[in-house]
Structure formats: structure tokens, C-alpha cells
Design an enzyme around this catalytic site. Structure first.
Site, PDB file in Angstrom:
ATOM      1  N   GLU A 161      -1.851  29.759  48.442  1.00  0.00           N
ATOM      2  CA  GLU A 161      -2.133  28.837  47.332  1.00  0.00           C
ATOM      3  C   GLU A 161      -2.004  27.366  47.719  1.00  0.00           C
ATOM      4  OE1 GLU A 161       0.321  30.059  44.069  1.00  0.00           O
ATOM      5  OE2 GLU A 161      -0.457  32.103  44.069  1.00  0.00           O
ATOM      6  N   HIS A 240      -6.184  37.748  39.853  1.00  0.00           N
ATOM      7  CA  HIS A 240      -5.472  37.852  38.575  1.00  0.00           C
ATOM      8  C   HIS A 240      -6.495  37.495  37.496  1.00  0.00           C
ATOM      9  CE1 HIS A 240      -1.586  38.435  40.414  1.00  0.00           C
ATOM     10  NE2 HIS A 240      -1.702  37.329  41.132  1.00  0.00           N
ATOM     11  N   ASP A 270      -4.889  42.307  38.998  1.00  0.00           N
ATOM     12  CA  ASP A 270      -4.544  42.812  37.673  1.00  0.00           C
ATOM     13  C   ASP A 270      -5.524  42.186  36.677  1.00  0.00           C
ATOM     14  OD1 ASP A 270      -3.448  40.195  37.321  1.00  0.00           O
ATOM     15  OD2 ASP A 270      -1.435  40.901  37.767  1.00  0.00           O
TER      16      ASP A 270
END
Length: 487
Positions: A161, A240, A270
């Protein structure tokens, strides 16, 4: 030589054939019933993994589901800096070792996560003011951790990130970017390769699932590294996601990274939804999971699909996104959700469930190509609910729920509103958008132009945007020129 069967012999032969068919059917049925996420992925030459928390391994159902269904593990927090080196030079790998040992005993692939990340850092690292000292500390941390797990890790997330959504380098709260500068990423990869020349090295990030400013910047970095001989072997796409919002160019995005010469992996998958979960959202989630898995199967260099947790019971989502959850393949009681079966089908067929027209983030359709012709709503016969679903430094995500409160169906619609703080829409799904200053017009896509009386479009619009200063919600909306109530 020919034999003549007696009637008794004929019946005996027939019975034997029927028994053989029954036994074959029984074994085929058992093989189908015994299919797991891991075995279905293995049949496609891929690993199906999950994030694992060491403190849950003592729960029998957690451990048995892990051991039965998955072929890969990612320690959820146990390899991060604040766990492994909370005090300078003092390393503790006990929790990570427990996960690694469990995974090895079940022949699972292990992902190292993560060596260098601006978050979950102990304060002593964040407070380093010297660039040379920080670089030395970073290199020592990478080398020590990689040496400890040498030969046990499948792929390492070396840097995590490091980019903002606009494609710039993340500097806010990122001591590595602030003190070392852009070069810290390549220095981390160089150090990691020196520590273990046989390890596979990855860059990992979120909001990179479609072709956008952030994924463009990361691709440019990969191409630059490749051209200069900086060691990088893969890019991880966290994924995500929000139900109904899988980017339409997901597969194309994976493919262009593969074309750049790196493996691509889905690392933290997810797909969250408002809770309690509705039947419609669970079905849409199944379609979304299928789309993601099918994209990986279609890209030869996509070799790993990892979901961020086994069960909704321990998912990170509800604690981070208020009112959201139900993001994983097993519910709170370890029951398989529709998405589980969709993943098995996607892995089995290689194509998965054909996405329905409600799949998200279609390529914006020009207004002239939209079949339905907007008609008047006949007055204030609509309501709109505007909700910010996620917000970060300079970006945010939002959904717009439109309801036809009238007694007549609407065939074709455009929704108009004005941002109060100069926000800008950067990516919209389930419609097309035009923005002039703060004034926004969202027009239906070809598949969601009909709004039944008392109902809503089959797929509601949503978007990602940018903001600065304030991010207040619009206070007024019009649908086809008629004012809507705001709920």
C-alpha cells in the site's frame, strides 16, 4: 466365437451392468461431494488460500475448515512489523511460527505478509528522523525476517500500500516515503532479493482491481523495475470489494500486469454488503465472487486466490465499515454461502456463473446509446438515499439508492444533484455520469433504466470520488426533472 445367453444368464448380465453403473455413480457423486475450494483450485493449477489468525487456530471448527478447504495461508497480522519487531533489534516470531508450522503440517503454501508497510508500525520506527538510519533499520528488518523464514515462504509481500488512489506515492503517515523518498520501494525489493534469492517478491495494494490511476501508476512502476533489473516477481490485488461493484475490466487489468512479466495474485478477497444480508445481496455476492475467480482462471499467470478470512464471524469488515459485513464464503456458523458454490463452479468450469446484467462497474454507456427514453416521474414521486460507504485521505466511495414512490413505472431516468463542497466523481458504475463543476447528472445504463412503481432500479448507481476540506452529502435530488424526497 459366439455365445447364446440363456434367459437366466441375460438377467444376470443385466443385473451386473446395473450394479456397475450404480457403483460408478456412487463414486462420481462422492468425488463431487468431496470437492473443496483447494482441490477445485488445484485442478486449475492454482492455490486457494485464506488469511489466518493464530489465536483462532485453537477453535476446532476454524482449524478444521482451514485444513479441509484451503491450500494456502497468509498470516493476518503475525508477520507485520509491530508484532515481529516491537522493540528495535528484538524479534519475536512465535505467533507467525505457529501458523507456518500448522500450514507446513498440512502441505499448504505460505504467503509472507508484509515486510514494509506504513501502518502497524511500532512507534520507534515512526519516530526515526534520519533517512539513512531508517533505511538501515528497514533493510535489517527485511533481512532478519526473511532469513528466519527462508525456504518456507511461497511469495513475500515486500511492500504494501505505497500509492494513493490518484497514482501518487503515499506520504501521509508513511515514514518511509517521508524520510527515504520514492526509492524506498526498490531498495526494499533489492534487499529482499539479497536476503533470499529464491524467494518470490510481490508488491501488494487495494483499490487496484480495475484500470484506474492507481493501477496505472503501479503498472508503470513494475515496467520501470523490469527495465532496470529491480527484482519483482508479482503484484497482489487485495480486492476488498463491495457487492455489485466488481470492475468490468477486472480481468483485463490482471492481464496487462501479466503481460508486463509478473505473476498476478488475488491476495485479500472479500465482498462486503449491508447487514443483515439480504437474499438478493447474497446472490449478487455469488455472482461477484464468480466473476473474480473466473478472471483469475482466465489469466494464466494468476496463480493464487486468497480470501481475507475463513468465516464472517472473524471478518475485519464490520469493525471497519459500519453496517457492512457478510463478506466471506462461510457465515458466522461456518455454513457455506451461495458464493462458496459459485466459486466451486467457477473453478470447475473455468468460466463460472455468467454475470447477470447487475454486475458492477460496466463501461459507461453514452446517453445516446441508452434504449429507454426518460419519461416524467409525474411530480415528486421519488426518494433518494445517499450514503458514503468508505472515506480515506482524499477519496471516498458512495452509493445512491433511488426509489420510485409513485404508482407508475419509470422507463429511463436521469438523476441530478449538486455537490456542496466541490467533490468530483472519478469512477461511476451502473450508469453514466456527466459533471459540470459541482453539478452532476447520472443517467441509467442500458440494463437498469426501468424502475417499477414502489421499487428501485435493478442495479443502483454508486461511485468513487475525490474530496478536500469537507465531504458533505448533497441536500437535493431531482429525477427526470422532478424533486425527490431525501431519506
Amino acid at each position: 466365437m459366439f455365445y447364446r445367453l440363456t434367459r437366466k444368464g441375460f438377467f444376470a448380465l443385466t443385473l451386473t451392468l446395473l450394479l456397475m453403473i450404480a457403483v460408478s455413480s456412487m463414486f462420481l457423486t462422492k468425488a463431487s461431494a468431496d470437492t473443496t475450494l483447494g482441490s477445485a483450485a488445484a485442478a486449475k493449477g492454482r492455490v486457494f488460500g485464506t488469511a489466518v489468525a493464530n489465536n483462532h487456530l485453537s477453535e476446532s471448527q476454524y482449524a478444521s475448515t482451514l485444513d479441509t478447504e484451503f491450500t494456502g495461508v497468509t498470516p493476518e497480522n503475525e508477520m507485520k512489523w509491530d508484532t515481529t519487531e516491537s522493540s528495535q533489534g528484538s524479534f519475536n516470531f512465535s505467533s507467525a511460527d505457529a501458523i507456518v508450522s500448522h500450514a507446513q503440517s498440512h502441505n499448504m503454501k505460505i504467503r509472507g505478509h508484509t515486510l514494509v508497510w506504513y501502518s502497524q508500525l511500532p512507534s520507534w520506527v515512526s519516530n526515526i528522523s534520519s533517512s539513512s538510519t531508517l533505511l538501515q533499520v528497514m533493510n535489517n528488518h527485511i533481512t532478519t525476517e526473511m532469513n528466519h523464514f527462508k525456504g518456507k515462504i511461497w511469495y513475500w509481500d515486500v511492500v504494501n500500500e505505497a500509492f494513493n488512489d490518484d497514482g501518487s506515492r503515499r506520504s501521509t503517515n508513511n515514514v518511509f516515503q517521508q524520510k527515504i523518498g520514492n526509492s524506498y520501494i526498490e531498495q526494499a525489493f533489492i534487499t529482499a532479493h539479497a536476503a533470499d534469492p529464491n524467494a518470490k517478491l510481490c508488491y501488494n495494494d487495494y483499490n487496484t482491481d480495475g484500470i484506474n490511476a492507481k493501477s496505472n501508476a503501479i503498472l508503470a512502476m513494475v515496467q520501470d523495475f523490469k527495465s532496470r533489473g529491480i527484482p519483482i516477481d508479482c503484484v497482489g490485488f487485495q480486492s476488498h470489494l463491495i457487492v455489485g461493484q466488481v470492475p468490468s475490466d477486472y480481468q483485463a487489468n490482471l492481464q496487462r500486469f501479466a503481460n508486463a512479466g509478473v505473476d498476478v495474485q488475488i491476495t485479500e478477497l472479500d465482498i462486503r454488503m449491508p447487514t443483515p444480508a439480504s437474499s438478493a445481496n447474497l446472490q449478487q455476492q455469488a455472482t461477484d465472487y464468480s466473476k473474480v475467480v473466473s478472471a483469475c482462471v482466465a489469466v494464466s499467470r494468476c496463480n493464487d486466490i486468497t480470501v481475507w478470512g475463513i468465516t464472517d464471524k472473524y471478518s475485519w469488515v464490520p469493525n471497519t465499515f459500519s453496517g457492512q459485513g457478510a463478506a466471506l464464503l462461510f457465515d458466522d456458523n461456518y455454513n457455506k454461502k451461495p458464493a462458496y458454490n459459485a466459486v466451486i463452479q467457477a473453478l470447475g468450469s473455468g468460466t463460472g456463473i455468467t454475470p447477470t446484467p447487475t454486475s458492477s462497474n460496466p463501461t459507461p454507456t453514452p446517453t445516446s446509446a441508452i434504449t429507454p427514453t426518460p419519461t416524467s416521474t409525474g411530480g415528486a414521486s421519488c426518494s433518494v438515499h445517499y450514503a458514503i460507504t468508505n472515506q480515506w485521505n482524499t477519496g471516498f466511495g458512495a452509493t445512491i439508492t433511488i426509489t420510485n414512490t409513485g404508482s407508475t413505472a419509470i422507463n429511463g431516468w436521469n438523476l441530478q444533484f449538486t455537490f456542496p463542497n466541490g467533490q468530483t466523481i472519478t469512477q461511476l458504475w451502473n450508469g453514466s455520469v456527466t459533471q459540470n463543476g459541482s453539478a452532476v447528472t447520472v443517467t441509467n445504463a442500458s440494463y437498469n433504466g426501468s424502475i417499477p412503481a414502489g421499487g428501485s432500479p435493478g442495479a443502483q448507481p454508486g461511485f468513487n470520488g475525490s474530496w478536500s476540506g469537507s465531504n458533505s452529502a448533497p441536500t437535493a435530488f431531482t429525477l427526470n426533472g422532478a424533486a425527490c424526497s431525501v431519506v
